[in-house]
Design a protein around this motif. Structure first.
Motif, mmCIF file in Angstrom:
data_model
loop_
_atom_site.group_PDB
_atom_site.id
_atom_site.type_symbol
_atom_site.label_atom_id
_atom_site.label_comp_id
_atom_site.label_asym_id
_atom_site.label_seq_id
_atom_site.Cartn_x
_atom_site.Cartn_y
_atom_site.Cartn_z
ATOM 1 N N ASP A 1 0.379 14.587 -10.398
ATOM 2 C CA ASP A 1 -0.698 13.592 -10.424
ATOM 3 C C ASP A 1 -0.397 12.415 -11.340
ATOM 4 O OD1 ASP A 1 -2.292 15.268 -8.791
ATOM 5 O OD2 ASP A 1 -2.880 16.431 -10.566
ATOM 6 N N VAL A 2 0.679 12.536 -12.116
ATOM 7 C CA VAL A 2 0.957 11.505 -13.126
ATOM 8 C C VAL A 2 1.391 10.194 -12.460
ATOM 9 C CG1 VAL A 2 2.435 10.888 -15.078
ATOM 10 C CG2 VAL A 2 1.586 13.245 -14.848
ATOM 11 N N PHE A 3 0.790 9.099 -12.867
ATOM 12 C CA PHE A 3 1.207 7.773 -12.400
ATOM 13 C C PHE A 3 0.889 6.746 -13.470
ATOM 14 C CE2 PHE A 3 -2.758 5.495 -11.252
ATOM 15 C CZ PHE A 3 -3.675 6.529 -11.384
ATOM 16 N N VAL B 1 -2.671 9.528 -4.609
ATOM 17 C CA VAL B 1 -2.996 8.246 -5.259
ATOM 18 C C VAL B 1 -2.114 7.150 -4.666
ATOM 19 C CG1 VAL B 1 -3.009 6.937 -7.432
ATOM 20 C CG2 VAL B 1 -3.740 9.336 -7.408
ATOM 21 N N PHE B 2 -2.752 6.024 -4.315
ATOM 22 C CA PHE B 2 -2.028 4.902 -3.724
ATOM 23 C C PHE B 2 -2.151 3.667 -4.596
ATOM 24 C CE2 PHE B 2 -2.396 7.821 -0.333
ATOM 25 C CZ PHE B 2 -1.375 7.538 0.573
ATOM 26 N N VAL C 1 -7.314 9.278 -2.791
ATOM 27 C CA VAL C 1 -7.937 9.666 -1.526
ATOM 28 C C VAL C 1 -8.878 10.846 -1.793
ATOM 29 C CG1 VAL C 1 -7.536 10.547 0.811
ATOM 30 C CG2 VAL C 1 -5.981 8.832 -0.172
ATOM 31 N N VAL C 2 -10.172 10.553 -1.736
ATOM 32 C CA VAL C 2 -11.169 11.593 -2.032
ATOM 33 C C VAL C 2 -12.138 11.792 -0.875
ATOM 34 C CG1 VAL C 2 -11.127 11.385 -4.542
ATOM 35 C CG2 VAL C 2 -12.612 9.880 -3.219
ATOM 36 N N GLY C 3 -12.144 10.868 0.084
ATOM 37 C CA GLY C 3 -13.080 10.989 1.206
ATOM 38 C C GLY C 3 -12.646 10.107 2.359
ATOM 39 N N GLU C 4 -13.558 9.911 3.272
ATOM 40 C CA GLU C 4 -13.264 9.181 4.502
ATOM 41 C C GLU C 4 -12.800 7.738 4.231
ATOM 42 O OE1 GLU C 4 -12.873 10.135 7.447
ATOM 43 O OE2 GLU C 4 -12.940 8.234 8.543
ATOM 44 N N GLY C 5 -13.489 7.054 3.318
ATOM 45 C CA GLY C 5 -13.161 5.650 3.057
ATOM 46 C C GLY C 5 -11.763 5.474 2.501
ATOM 47 N N THR C 6 -11.453 6.227 1.449
ATOM 48 C CA THR C 6 -10.133 6.098 0.830
ATOM 49 C C THR C 6 -9.043 6.659 1.749
ATOM 50 O OG1 THR C 6 -10.806 8.040 -0.438
ATOM 51 C CG2 THR C 6 -10.778 5.933 -1.598
ATOM 52 N N ASN D 1 0.874 -1.179 0.000
ATOM 53 C CA ASN D 1 0.000 0.000 0.000
ATOM 54 C C ASN D 1 0.907 1.224 0.000
ATOM 55 O OD1 ASN D 1 -2.360 1.504 0.097
ATOM 56 N ND2 ASN D 1 -2.533 1.403 2.335
ATOM 57 N N THR D 2 1.304 1.664 -1.198
ATOM 58 C CA THR D 2 2.329 2.703 -1.289
ATOM 59 C C THR D 2 1.862 3.862 -2.165
ATOM 60 O OG1 THR D 2 3.267 1.407 -3.101
ATOM 61 C CG2 THR D 2 4.324 1.177 -0.966
ATOM 62 N N PRO D 3 2.346 5.082 -1.911
ATOM 63 C CA PRO D 3 1.966 6.229 -2.740
ATOM 64 C C PRO D 3 2.446 6.039 -4.178
ATOM 65 C CG PRO D 3 3.076 6.953 -0.724
ATOM 66 C CD PRO D 3 3.276 5.474 -0.816
ATOM 67 N N ALA D 4 1.579 6.425 -5.144
ATOM 68 C CA ALA D 4 1.944 6.314 -6.555
ATOM 69 C C ALA D 4 1.984 7.688 -7.215
ATOM 70 C CB ALA D 4 0.953 5.421 -7.291
ATOM 71 N N ALA D 5 1.275 8.640 -6.654
ATOM 72 C CA ALA D 5 1.252 10.030 -7.123
ATOM 73 C C ALA D 5 0.601 10.833 -5.997
ATOM 74 C CB ALA D 5 0.447 10.165 -8.412
ATOM 75 N N ARG D 6 0.397 12.116 -6.226
ATOM 76 C CA ARG D 6 -0.234 12.935 -5.183
ATOM 77 C C ARG D 6 -1.637 12.382 -4.873
ATOM 78 N NH1 ARG D 6 -1.047 19.151 -6.527
ATOM 79 N NH2 ARG D 6 -2.532 18.208 -7.976
#
Lengths: 246, 303
Positions: free
Chosen positions: A140-142, A19-20, A67-72, A12-17
């Protein structure tokens, strides 16, 4: 048939701003096509979170989420070894057989991941896809390197010009004069709509919707098409260009 | 061995677990996942005279321990339900089914019930009186004893099948409405429908649901449902089907102690498509742990 599985997080690692990239291990028997999705239950949140799959094999799936809300946001804090209750194999997915020799594959933001598996299957079917990926800005690019690693031409567009072509995916399409005979796309609705108008070939468009169940029971994401009402979660998320009503 | 059977207006169910209307379609999606013949019965998608698309999207909003929906009775209309959906449904479900009927006028309820009367696979009609009456300024039939009784009386004339009136909780006195339906010839009462709710998006400052408001369901509403089932069961002598936030075998037993003869499971099906199967599987064990030999014996046990 069992579609409810317990998946174990392996990465579970960052891929862009914001974005995981998450790799999940578990039974993938219910998946059969690129463009399908899974629906993730999270403790304390009533509804599941539908996320499209970027790839899968016998041992697990690969997803990318923003990540757009509580769940993500909660998902982004999870660590390898933790488990997730998921519904698997959801949605109709893309049909690679309908394309001609030169499919155009267009992704916007987190619409790009389902096109990864699709592109691999198009190549396996002997076709020569050209990929265009659009993002807001360079941060944002990934996933572009992963597409390039498959040996396909990849054109990147950013709205502010900080990476690749300046503008939207439709600007990239015009500037590169890419030959194509079919369109596969997934991304935000304004992008899908612009592409619908800017291309004259047939194609398959993958839509996003706020879903209740994700498997066709609640009618929460039912939309009008030229051939009657369709549930984005079950009859979609991929619709044929000819049936779309904007 | 424990006995999970219950009897509803002469209809003996193997167990009291019934998927609620609007959360189970016509059963096919679930029949792909498990054998739905283990269910007591199921209540199919709310059906109206004309085909309906329903409300604009988004129709779904999440809530703490629940959700709001404003699907708006999307269905293909009674004729298509009878000619297309029921034959398909019968291939996967072999027990008597519950027909859920809605209407925007008394005539519409009557016409739909008269048509469904001829269908042998329908064991019971559940009449949803929560819809707005187009001939009365859009006021719901379910908000007054008089209009709920009027619908009951008129559908009673056209069917011999058991009629259960499904009541809305968005009223000041649900007991008087239930009593009026019983007096008008209802064979039973079904409750509760969803609670009217709203969520607002903090970024857009607009309601999340396109139609602004919708029906709140899920485990959050369970205590409200138990209370209303208890009150109604005390006031009427006909059977009650209890529903609202049920998601476990323990919830089923609690609802039956409140006075329900059978129990419907709604929103839980949407987050766990195996919810009803899981509840049915865990029911015998939970009964044993509570010293319950027969479910029929515990109905109304809390009174």
């Amino acid at each position: 048939m069992n579609i409810r599985e317990l998946y174990t997080i392996r990465e579970n690692t960052p891929a862009a701003r914001d974005v995981f990239r998450m790799r999940l291990e578990g039974n993938t028997a219910a998946f059969s096509r690129p463009g399908q999705f899974l629906n993730i239950a999270l403790d304390g949140l009533f509804l599941r979170r539908p996320i499209s799959i970027a790839d899968y094999d016998e041992s697990g799936v690969l997803i990318y989420y923003k990540v757009v809300g509580e769940g993500t946001r909660r998902m982004s804090g999870m660590t390898p070894g933790e488990t997730l209750d998921v519904l698997t194999g959801l949605g109709n997915g893309f049909d690679v057989t309908k394309s001609g020799e030169h499919p155009l594959v267009v992704g916007g933001g987190v619409g790009a991941p389902p096109l990864y598996r699709l592109t691999r299957e198009l190549l396996a079917a002997g076709k020569a896809p050209h990929v265009i990926l659009g993002f807001n800005t360079a941060a944002d690019v990934f996933l572009t390197a992963e597409f390039q690693a498959m040996g396909v031409p990849v054109t990147v567009a950013t709205a502010d010009g900080s990476a690749g072509v300046r503008g939207f995916v439709t600007d990239a399409l015009r500037s590169a004069a890419i030959p194509y005979d079919y369109v596969y796309t997934c991304g935000p609705e304004p992008m899908l709509r612009a592409l619908y108008g800017a291309t004259d070939s047939s194609g398959q468009y993958s839509f996003e919707a706020r879903m209740g169940c994700g498997f066709g029971a609640c009618m929460g994401c039912s939309c009008k098409t030229k051939y009657g009402y369709k549930r984005i979660c079950r009859d979609g998320p991929v619709l044929e260009k000819e049936e779309i009503v904007w | 061995m424990v006995d999970t059977r219950v009897t509803l207006s002469g209809l003996t169910l193997d167990n009291p677990v019934i998927p609620a209307s609007g959360t189970f379609g016509y059963g096919y999606e679930f029949a792909e996942l498990y054998d739905i013949n283990i269910l007591g019965s199921f209540s199919f998608k709310g059906t109206t005279r004309e085909p309906r698309y329903g409300n604009p999207l988004p129709r779904i909003a999440e809530c703490p321990a629940g959700m709001i929906n404003s699907v708006g009775l999307q269905n293909p209309g009674i004729d298509a339900v009878i000619s297309q959906e029921l034959p398909r449904m019968r291939e996967v479900f072999h027990k008597p089914v519950i027909a859920n009927i809605s209407g925007f006028s008394v005539e519409e309820y009557v016409e739909c019930c008269a048509k469904i009367e001829k269908e042998d696979c329908v064991g019971l009609i559940e009449v949803n009186v929560s819809c707005p009456n187009v001939h009365n300024g859009g006021m719901s039939f379910g908000v007054s004893p008089e209009s709920a009784a009027l619908v009951t009386r008129e559908v009673r004339r056209v069917t011999k099948k058991p009629i259960y009136i499904k009541l809305s909780p968005n009223v000041t006195d649900i007991v008087s409405i239930a009593a009026a339906c019983e007096q008008a010839g209802a064979d039973g009462i079904s409750l509760i429908n969803t609670l009217l709710g709203m969520r607002i998006d903090l970024r857009t400052r607009r309601p999340v649901i396109a139609n602004k408001m919708g029906g709140f369901s899920g485990s959050a509403i369970f205590p409200v449902a138990v209370r209303m089932v208890y009150q109604v069961a005390e006031a009427v002598s006909v059977p009650v089907i209890g529903m609202g936030g049920v998601s476990s075998a323990r919830d089923v037993i609690e609802m039956m102690l409140a006075g329900a003869t059978a129990v419907q499971v709604g929103a839980a099906n949407l987050v766990n498509p195996y919810a009803c199967r899981d509840i049915i599987n865990e029911l015998p064990g939970v009964m044993e742990s509570l010293g319950i030999h027969s479910l029929q014996e515990i109905i109304g046990g809390a009174h």
